[in-house]
Design a protein around this motif. Sequence first.
Motif, mmCIF file in Angstrom:
data_model
loop_
_atom_site.group_PDB
_atom_site.id
_atom_site.type_symbol
_atom_site.label_atom_id
_atom_site.label_comp_id
_atom_site.label_asym_id
_atom_site.label_seq_id
_atom_site.Cartn_x
_atom_site.Cartn_y
_atom_site.Cartn_z
ATOM 1 N N LEU A 1 46.390 60.834 94.047
ATOM 2 C CA LEU A 1 46.468 62.165 93.429
ATOM 3 C C LEU A 1 47.717 62.312 92.573
ATOM 4 C CD1 LEU A 1 45.266 64.409 96.400
ATOM 5 C CD2 LEU A 1 43.993 63.801 94.333
ATOM 6 N N LEU A 2 48.835 61.756 93.031
ATOM 7 C CA LEU A 2 50.076 61.857 92.266
ATOM 8 C C LEU A 2 50.073 60.942 91.040
ATOM 9 C CD1 LEU A 2 52.730 62.068 95.147
ATOM 10 C CD2 LEU A 2 51.921 63.912 93.656
ATOM 11 N N ALA B 1 56.296 62.561 101.728
ATOM 12 C CA ALA B 1 55.669 63.849 102.038
ATOM 13 C C ALA B 1 54.825 63.765 103.303
ATOM 14 C CB ALA B 1 54.807 64.305 100.863
ATOM 15 N N VAL B 2 53.965 62.763 103.421
ATOM 16 C CA VAL B 2 53.109 62.628 104.599
ATOM 17 C C VAL B 2 53.945 62.389 105.853
ATOM 18 C CG1 VAL B 2 51.335 61.201 105.698
ATOM 19 C CG2 VAL B 2 51.108 61.835 103.295
ATOM 20 N N CYS B 3 55.023 61.624 105.709
ATOM 21 C CA CYS B 3 55.909 61.352 106.852
ATOM 22 C C CYS B 3 56.965 62.437 107.019
ATOM 23 C CB CYS B 3 56.584 59.986 106.674
ATOM 24 S SG CYS B 3 55.421 58.595 106.670
ATOM 25 N N VAL B 4 56.805 63.552 106.289
ATOM 26 C CA VAL B 4 57.704 64.719 106.321
ATOM 27 C C VAL B 4 59.172 64.295 106.346
ATOM 28 C CG1 VAL B 4 56.041 66.346 107.267
ATOM 29 C CG2 VAL B 4 57.349 64.971 108.856
ATOM 30 N N THR B 5 59.529 63.473 105.368
ATOM 31 C CA THR B 5 60.895 62.962 105.284
ATOM 32 C C THR B 5 61.717 63.738 104.266
ATOM 33 O OG1 THR B 5 60.096 60.755 105.867
ATOM 34 C CG2 THR B 5 62.297 60.908 104.918
ATOM 35 N N GLY B 6 61.329 63.680 102.999
ATOM 36 C CA GLY B 6 62.061 64.421 101.978
ATOM 37 C C GLY B 6 62.901 63.576 101.055
ATOM 38 N N LEU B 7 62.978 62.267 101.288
ATOM 39 C CA LEU B 7 63.675 61.398 100.338
ATOM 40 C C LEU B 7 62.872 61.331 99.042
ATOM 41 C CD1 LEU B 7 64.824 58.384 102.552
ATOM 42 C CD2 LEU B 7 66.264 60.165 101.557
ATOM 43 N N ILE B 8 63.558 61.339 97.912
ATOM 44 C CA ILE B 8 62.877 61.344 96.626
ATOM 45 C C ILE B 8 63.511 60.346 95.679
ATOM 46 C CG2 ILE B 8 62.056 63.726 96.767
ATOM 47 C CD1 ILE B 8 64.466 64.560 95.064
ATOM 48 N N VAL B 9 62.680 59.786 94.799
ATOM 49 C CA VAL B 9 63.175 58.886 93.760
ATOM 50 C C VAL B 9 63.088 59.554 92.388
ATOM 51 C CG1 VAL B 9 62.684 56.750 94.997
ATOM 52 C CG2 VAL B 9 60.882 57.817 93.622
ATOM 53 N N SER C 1 51.667 59.084 83.130
ATOM 54 C CA SER C 1 51.545 59.359 84.560
ATOM 55 C C SER C 1 52.665 58.660 85.303
ATOM 56 C CB SER C 1 50.183 58.875 85.084
ATOM 57 O OG SER C 1 50.023 57.484 84.841
ATOM 58 N N ALA C 2 52.820 58.991 86.554
ATOM 59 C CA ALA C 2 53.873 58.384 87.375
ATOM 60 C C ALA C 2 53.579 56.907 87.607
ATOM 61 C CB ALA C 2 53.975 59.112 88.708
ATOM 62 N N THR C 3 54.610 56.143 87.910
ATOM 63 C CA THR C 3 54.401 54.746 88.283
ATOM 64 C C THR C 3 53.846 54.690 89.702
ATOM 65 O OG1 THR C 3 56.613 54.439 89.211
ATOM 66 C CG2 THR C 3 56.355 54.085 86.832
ATOM 67 N N VAL C 4 53.259 53.558 90.030
ATOM 68 C CA VAL C 4 52.682 53.402 91.373
ATOM 69 C C VAL C 4 53.763 53.564 92.445
ATOM 70 C CG1 VAL C 4 51.545 51.796 92.945
ATOM 71 C CG2 VAL C 4 50.811 51.933 90.560
ATOM 72 N N LEU D 1 47.605 60.837 89.009
ATOM 73 C CA LEU D 1 46.857 61.523 87.960
ATOM 74 C C LEU D 1 47.813 62.072 86.909
ATOM 75 C CD1 LEU D 1 44.307 63.509 90.166
ATOM 76 C CD2 LEU D 1 43.890 61.384 88.894
ATOM 77 N N PRO D 2 47.448 61.996 85.636
ATOM 78 C CA PRO D 2 48.325 62.531 84.580
ATOM 79 C C PRO D 2 48.641 64.002 84.752
ATOM 80 C CG PRO D 2 46.594 61.151 83.634
ATOM 81 C CD PRO D 2 46.252 61.326 85.083
ATOM 82 N N THR D 3 47.744 64.752 85.412
ATOM 83 C CA THR D 3 47.979 66.185 85.617
ATOM 84 C C THR D 3 49.066 66.453 86.656
ATOM 85 O OG1 THR D 3 46.157 66.198 87.218
ATOM 86 C CG2 THR D 3 45.650 66.850 84.947
ATOM 87 N N SER D 4 49.467 65.443 87.386
ATOM 88 C CA SER D 4 50.488 65.640 88.418
ATOM 89 C C SER D 4 51.900 65.478 87.881
ATOM 90 C CB SER D 4 50.275 64.655 89.579
ATOM 91 O OG SER D 4 49.063 64.919 90.254
ATOM 92 N N LYS D 5 52.041 64.763 86.765
ATOM 93 C CA LYS D 5 53.362 64.477 86.222
ATOM 94 C C LYS D 5 53.638 65.344 84.997
ATOM 95 C CE LYS D 5 56.073 60.765 84.071
ATOM 96 N NZ LYS D 5 56.186 61.443 82.760
ATOM 97 N N ALA D 6 54.828 65.898 84.944
ATOM 98 C CA ALA D 6 55.238 66.664 83.762
ATOM 99 C C ALA D 6 55.517 65.705 82.614
ATOM 100 C CB ALA D 6 56.476 67.493 84.073
#
Length: 444
Positions: free
Chosen positions: A27-28, A52-60, A39-42, A30-35
Amino acid sequence: MSRLSPRHPAQVIVLGFAAAILVGTALLLLPTSKAGPGSATVLEALFTATSAVCVTGLIVVDTPVYWTGGGQVVILGLIQVGGFGIMSFASLLGVLLARRMGLRSRISAAAETKSVGFGDVRKVLLGVLRITLVVESVTALVLAARFSLGYRHGFWQALWLGVFHAVSAFNNAGFALFSDSLIGYATDPWICLPVCAAVIIGGLGFPVLFELRRHFHYPARWHMTTKLVLSGTAVLLLIGTVFITAVEWSNPETLGALRPDERILAGFFQSTMTRTAGFNSVDFAQLNPVTLLAMDVLMFIGGGPAGTAGGLKITTFGVLFFILYTEISGGTAVNVFGKRLPRSVHRQAISIVLLAVGLVITATMILMLITDFGLDRVLFEVVSAFATVGLSTGITAGIPPAGQVVLILVMFAGRLGPVTLASALALRSRPLYYEYPKERPLIG
């Protein structure tokens, strides 16, 4: 039954989380998910979905800038599903839509929610849903009102900010819709305290919340788990607040520039966030290395079991503490709050700790080999990933792709637990038909 089909409930849970991560990644992507264009890289999509699924919060990537509103909705959905529990969420849908549950669903949901028996799984799932909706709704309304009245956000924008941060806080995820997390609101108790309350409630764990609802006025009836989690949470929050505030009190880059009351608020906020929620109200890159080390310990311990928190869990730490106390005091049986612990619990707690320590050390050494960051920052990042906290000194995006893959694996293992992963890989149990004679080695 095919040998490739999952048999153990732990296997089903692991596969469920893996499937949710793959769906979220798709889902992420998809081109509609990225500003912006493309689209985002894999790796960006996979890392974000896992976090997100592991409710962690680390981001790149910067969540409010990189992802569109649609992408942010996907992240919010992954947080909610991951915090609730993949199999618990699937089973709840079955209850709500079909009014029934199959035996496999009951077994998997019972394993994930730590239910006492299969018969009460339906009641537990509906109870989890009610608690989740109540806490998130109340927190969202308070935050939305503050964003609207105090910061002049429009109604729908304030509501979206309130809902997103309420869900992220209760699920101990730590995703924020501000590029600097909550640093801009470090001195605002109407933002910080509701977020802290949601984090603490979510971090207690659903079994504790259920028991408090039933027997709040009768502490004598509380289960050992409830007593360990409540006492441990209070002690760790207090110790963390005092230590962080004291060490950072004169640091002009963190608490030193604030008024005394604001320093205490910021110290309490960061102590709460080490309960495995990755919001920050100060710049972690400027923290004293001693503070980072103390936070490593608090994050590693984590929150309550069968909830949205990560880490070893307070109950595991409590069991180890009482085992140590018993050995030092010369006791023969480990007693906790007037009850004796079975020896199987001793082995389980020790196994979890050794597996967790081994995972953290291994990941830390790998990252130190492939990056130029110091030990304090790398260890903080790895512990934050394992304990599904999401706090960072700002090095996540600067870690090379191979290191980010390592963090993905650490987040996955940390959310599911080393023991769950180990049992999921064991396709069959091996009964013991004999025992060896006892012999005692020299210790120490």
